[in-house]
Scaffold this motif. Structure first.
Motif: not given
Length: 183
Positions: A4-10, A16-22, A64-67, A150-157
């Motif tokens: 299981l690879i858990v990617i960038d869930f910080t 925070g500063s680059l939020p996916v949000g809800e 490309l992105f804020p800090p 599918e129920d454990a990945v998300a994006s701001f787009n």
């Protein structure tokens, strides 16, 4: 064998500063549940966590992105329920810093998986259409079987999220696990 690879869930990527949000907040308990289950049954679990240096003019994401996910900041800590799971099981979870979208790029991930005989990777985290996607493409090119929850990945787009889910199946031959499926 699988990992299981858990990617960038910080914190920075969730609220925070680059939020996916809800959409990211909504999946935190599913990610924590999968992480706990996989760790408890002895699967190889990897926290693939984005790492940036403050004011790094040479990193391509700077334009490309804020800090975000700056070394030593609270934004780089795991978010919510996942942090609790990690704190309880960190001796059995591999923390891996990454500096590019893909968890394979510039890291020892492929080596760690191969030495353990792992042939299948299960991917969760953010962002579906950036870091999860690039990790999946590299996994495909390295010959791994791929499962994306599918129920454990998300994006701001939301459009990118939907496109990536289709791309995982149609172009990478991945299995996209729908809510309610158990693996």
């Amino acid at each position: 064998m699988k990992a299981l690879i858990v990617i960038d869930f910080t914190n920075d990527f969730v609220d925070g500063s680059l939020p996916v949000g809800e959409p990211a907040i909504a999946i935190q308990h599913r990610i924590a549940e999968l992480t706990a289950t996989c760790s408890d049954r002895g699967d190889y679990v990897v926290m693939a966590v984005d790492l940036h240096e403050e004011n790094d003019p040479y990193h391509p994401e700077t334009k490309l992105f804020p800090p975000h996910n700056i070394r030593g900041t609270s934004g780089r800590e795991l978010y919510g329920a996942l942090q609790e799971v990690y704190d309880q099981r960190q001796s059995s979870i591999y923390w891996m810093d990454k500096t590019r979208y893909s968890a394979f790029s510039g890291t020892d991930l492929h080596h760690k998986l191969r030495e353990r005989g792992i042939t299948e990777v299960h991917l969760v985290g953010v962002c579906t259409d950036i870091c999860v996607l690039h990790t999946a493409v590299d996994a495909y090119n390295l010959g791994y079987a791929i499962t994306v929850y599918e129920d454990a990945v998300a994006s701001f787009n939301s459009d990118g999220h939907a496109w990536a889910l289709g791309h995982f199946e149609s172009s990478l031959g991945a299995t996209v696990v729908r809510s309610g499926d158990n693996r």
